[in-house]
Design a protein around this motif. Structure first.
Motif, PDB file in Angstrom:
ATOM      1  N   CYS A 135      70.089 -35.684 -56.867  1.00 35.53           N
ATOM      2  CA  CYS A 135      70.992 -34.929 -55.998  1.00 35.53           C
ATOM      3  C   CYS A 135      70.145 -34.315 -54.896  1.00 35.53           C
ATOM      4  N   THR A 136      70.691 -34.227 -53.721  1.00 37.75           N
ATOM      5  CA  THR A 136      70.048 -33.467 -52.654  1.00 37.75           C
ATOM      6  C   THR A 136      70.983 -32.310 -52.309  1.00 37.75           C
ATOM      7  N   ILE A 137      70.414 -31.118 -52.327  1.00 37.35           N
ATOM      8  CA  ILE A 137      71.204 -29.906 -52.179  1.00 37.35           C
ATOM      9  C   ILE A 137      70.597 -29.055 -51.070  1.00 37.35           C
ATOM     10  N   PRO A 138      71.389 -28.704 -50.070  1.00 39.85           N
ATOM     11  CA  PRO A 138      70.858 -27.806 -49.030  1.00 39.85           C
ATOM     12  C   PRO A 138      70.534 -26.443 -49.643  1.00 39.85           C
ATOM     13  N   SER A 139      69.414 -25.892 -49.237  1.00 36.72           N
ATOM     14  CA  SER A 139      69.000 -24.593 -49.761  1.00 36.72           C
ATOM     15  C   SER A 139      68.195 -23.879 -48.678  1.00 36.72           C
ATOM     16  N   SER A 140      67.588 -22.789 -49.073  1.00 31.64           N
ATOM     17  CA  SER A 140      66.681 -22.061 -48.179  1.00 31.64           C
ATOM     18  C   SER A 140      65.487 -21.607 -49.004  1.00 31.64           C
ATOM     19  N   PHE A 141      64.418 -21.291 -48.319  1.00 28.02           N
ATOM     20  CA  PHE A 141      63.236 -20.828 -49.045  1.00 28.02           C
ATOM     21  C   PHE A 141      63.497 -19.491 -49.727  1.00 28.02           C
ATOM     22  N   LEU A 146      66.660 -29.214 -51.625  1.00 24.15           N
ATOM     23  CA  LEU A 146      66.256 -29.332 -53.022  1.00 24.15           C
ATOM     24  C   LEU A 146      66.655 -30.719 -53.505  1.00 24.15           C
ATOM     25  N   VAL A 147      65.715 -31.406 -54.119  1.00 21.99           N
ATOM     26  CA  VAL A 147      65.974 -32.722 -54.714  1.00 21.99           C
ATOM     27  C   VAL A 147      65.791 -32.569 -56.215  1.00 21.99           C
ATOM     28  N   ALA A 148      66.784 -33.014 -56.981  1.00 25.89           N
ATOM     29  CA  ALA A 148      66.703 -32.851 -58.428  1.00 25.89           C
ATOM     30  C   ALA A 148      67.488 -33.943 -59.131  1.00 25.89           C
ATOM     31  N   ALA A 149      67.042 -34.283 -60.320  1.00 26.45           N
ATOM     32  CA  ALA A 149      67.750 -35.219 -61.190  1.00 26.45           C
ATOM     33  C   ALA A 149      68.246 -34.420 -62.387  1.00 26.45           C
ATOM     34  N   TYR A 150      69.551 -34.355 -62.566  1.00 22.91           N
ATOM     35  CA  TYR A 150      70.108 -33.537 -63.625  1.00 22.91           C
ATOM     36  C   TYR A 150      70.592 -34.328 -64.833  1.00 22.91           C
TER      37      TYR A 150
END
Length: 171
Positions: A112-118, A100-104
């Motif tokens: 931010c790059t955050i490991p996630s899953s589908f 997940l890539v997001a700007a908070y």
């Protein structure tokens, strides 16, 4: 998680099938001028963003999703997209890791790059949808058309279960 997401989207489609375009596009005073259609568009774009990342590979960035204004103007277009997303949800197990890539921060370009899953992102889309459905419900009450939804629309399953439990304990 896929079944739960599809059921939630089906409840939205059921609402939209009963709504006029005027009600769908009505700018709600209680929702800072936003319409039900704008909330529906927002929900669907998150699912679309997720499905695109799944099909094409790569990271998920909800901030960079394509905004499709037709979805907030035409309930029939939204229903058609709900059916497409529903087909994707039913097609095969949606699994695997994703980033997940997001700007908070509003005033910074840092992401931010955050490991996630589908599966986790499907859970997020479902929770996100329920949150917006609660807002949609406010817009429906404002327009006097809350009878178009069932009593559980926009309420988290954990809340529904808690209320049921509390109700049986008090009897």
């Amino acid at each position: 998680m896929q079944r739960e997401c599809k059921e939630n989207l089906d409840s939205i489609a059921s609402l939209l099938e009963k709504m006029s375009s005027e009600h769908y596009q009505f700018p709600s005073n209680y929702l800072s001028g936003a319409s039900i259609g704008q909330h529906i568009r927002h929900i669907l774009e998150f699912y679309t963003c997720l499905s695109q990342a799944y099909r094409e590979g790569g990271a998920i960035n909800y901030d960079l999703r394509k905004r499709t204004l037709l979805l907030e103007q035409d309930p029939r277009a939204a229903i058609a997209l709900i059916r497409q997303v529903g087909h994707w949800l039913e097609s095969a197990p949606i699994t695997g890791a994703v980033t997940l890539v997001a700007a908070y921060a509003v005033n910074a370009d840092k992401t931010c790059t955050i490991p996630s899953s589908f599966q986790r992102e499907l859970a997020y889309c479902l929770e996100h949808s329920i949150h917006h459905q609660a807002l949609i419900k406010i817009g429906l009450f404002e327009q006097g058309i809350s009878d178009l939804i069932d009593p559980h629309f926009g309420i988290a399953p954990s809340t529904i279960k808690f209320r049921r439990q509390r109700s049986t304990e008090s009897t």
